[in-house]
Design an enzyme around this catalytic site. Structure first.
Site, short mmCIF file in Angstrom:
data_model
loop_
_atom_site.label_atom_id
_atom_site.label_comp_id
_atom_site.label_asym_id
_atom_site.label_seq_id
_atom_site.Cartn_x
_atom_site.Cartn_y
_atom_site.Cartn_z
N ASP A 170 -0.93 2.27 5.75
CA ASP A 170 -0.21 1.55 4.70
C ASP A 170 1.28 1.87 4.77
O ASP A 170 1.69 3.01 4.59
CB ASP A 170 -0.76 1.96 3.33
CG ASP A 170 -0.04 1.28 2.18
OD1 ASP A 170 -0.55 0.26 1.69
OD2 ASP A 170 1.05 1.75 1.77
N LYS B 151 4.37 -4.46 2.83
CA LYS B 151 4.69 -5.05 1.53
C LYS B 151 6.07 -5.71 1.56
O LYS B 151 6.98 -5.22 2.23
CB LYS B 151 4.68 -3.97 0.44
CG LYS B 151 3.46 -3.05 0.49
CD LYS B 151 3.55 -1.93 -0.53
CE LYS B 151 2.48 -0.88 -0.27
NZ LYS B 151 2.79 0.03 0.83
N TYR C 98 10.13 1.20 3.11
CA TYR C 98 9.96 2.54 3.66
C TYR C 98 10.83 2.75 4.90
O TYR C 98 11.10 3.90 5.28
CB TYR C 98 8.51 2.83 4.04
CG TYR C 98 7.50 2.79 2.92
CD1 TYR C 98 7.89 2.67 1.58
CD2 TYR C 98 6.14 2.86 3.19
CE1 TYR C 98 6.94 2.61 0.57
CE2 TYR C 98 5.19 2.81 2.18
CZ TYR C 98 5.60 2.68 0.87
OH TYR C 98 4.66 2.62 -0.13
N HIS D 34 5.37 -5.85 -3.47
CA HIS D 34 5.52 -4.42 -3.77
C HIS D 34 5.63 -4.14 -5.28
O HIS D 34 5.04 -3.18 -5.77
CB HIS D 34 6.75 -3.87 -3.03
CG HIS D 34 6.64 -2.42 -2.71
ND1 HIS D 34 7.17 -1.87 -1.57
CD2 HIS D 34 6.06 -1.40 -3.37
CE1 HIS D 34 6.92 -0.56 -1.55
NE2 HIS D 34 6.26 -0.26 -2.64
#
Length: 278
Positions: free
Chosen positions: A48, A78, A53, A111
């Site tokens: 994930d 996401k 990120y 998200h």
């Protein structure tokens, strides 16, 4: 549940592992590549990540360099808040896929609902398009509360398959979980260990000692036994392996009831109705 390969079946028939590996705050490059490889070697098949990120490229590199066939993997990313809106979400998906180096995605999530922008329904319609085109096998949301989900169900064609939210013994989201079960939406836990904040909890320590397990393993097992997919994160290979070693024991109904008493209905992180970072 006998092994890390055990799956739940989403409402569209796609199988999703109960246990996944999260890479929030794992640095792109060597750190994320090594962490994902360690997870895959341990037996994890669900990874994930998210656009925000900043490590999709490293995740993709680790996948490419592993010997695991693509069809055995379940990869999630996401769309971030700055890419809400129909066209922006489609473009963000293309960018994520390029970084990951994949031909298709297993799960794409919005998200955050970002209600201040009021575009999550339009963003969801972009995900529906990607799903109908076969570019992603399942679509879902993250950090959506009941009223955000009701909005999507009322205005869109497809009910989300997954809702990934803050979920741990001190914040068990009972009402949201009940709503998701009613609509066949699979709940998924991020920050299941409360970023380590629960590891010294006396009750969890006591239950862990009884089962000859760590408190982290007890929490992860509790998630799975409550019917919640979970994605603990670590960059330590030993801990990555330890977090996966939860399929050889079972918490008793008494254990489960005791852990439920820890609930405080208190978030550690942002309320989705108020979080508006882009």
């Amino acid at each position: 549940m006998g092994s890390i390969q055990e799956t739940t079946t989403l409402h569209n028939g796609i199988k999703m592992p109960w246990l996944g590996f999260g890479v929030f705050k794992v640095k792109d490059g060597e750190e994320v590549v090594n962490s994902v490889k360690a997870a895959l070697e341990t037996g994890y098949r669900s990874i994930d990540t998210a656009a925000i990120y900043g490590n999709e490229a490293g995740v993709g590199q680790a996948i490419a360099e592993s010997n695991v066939p693509r069809e055995e993997l379940f990869i999630t990313t996401k769309v971030w808040n700055s890419n809400h809106g129909y066209e922006a979400a489609l473009a963000a998906f293309d960018e994520s896929m390029e970084k990951l180096g994949l031909d298709y995605l297993d799960l794409y999530l919005i998200h955050w609902p970002l209600p201040s922008e009021g575009k999550y329904v339009e963003t969801w319609q972009a995900l529906e398009t990607l799903y109908k085109e076969g570019r992603v096998r399942a679509i879902g949301v993250s950090n959506f509360k009941t009223h955000h989900l009701e909005d999507i169900i009322a205005k869109c064609d497809i009910v989300p398959m997954v809702n990934q939210v803050e979920y741990h013994p001190q914040f068990n989201q009972r009402e949201l979980h009940d709503f998701c079960k009613k609509h066949s939406i699979q709940l998924e836990a991020w920050s299941p260990l409360m970023q380590g904040g629960l590891l010294e909890n006396p009750l969890l320590v006591e239950i862990a000692e009884k089962h000859n397990k760590s408190t982290a393993q007890v929490i992860i097992r509790w998630d799975i036994q409550t019917g919640v997919v979970t994605i603990p994160k670590s960059v330590n290979p030993q801990r990555i392996a330890q977090n996966a070693d939860v399929f050889d024991f079972e918490l008793s109904p008494e254990d489960m009831d005791k852990i439920s008493t820890l609930n405080q209905d208190q978030r550690m992180f942002a309320d989705p109705d108020e979080f508006d970072r882009v």
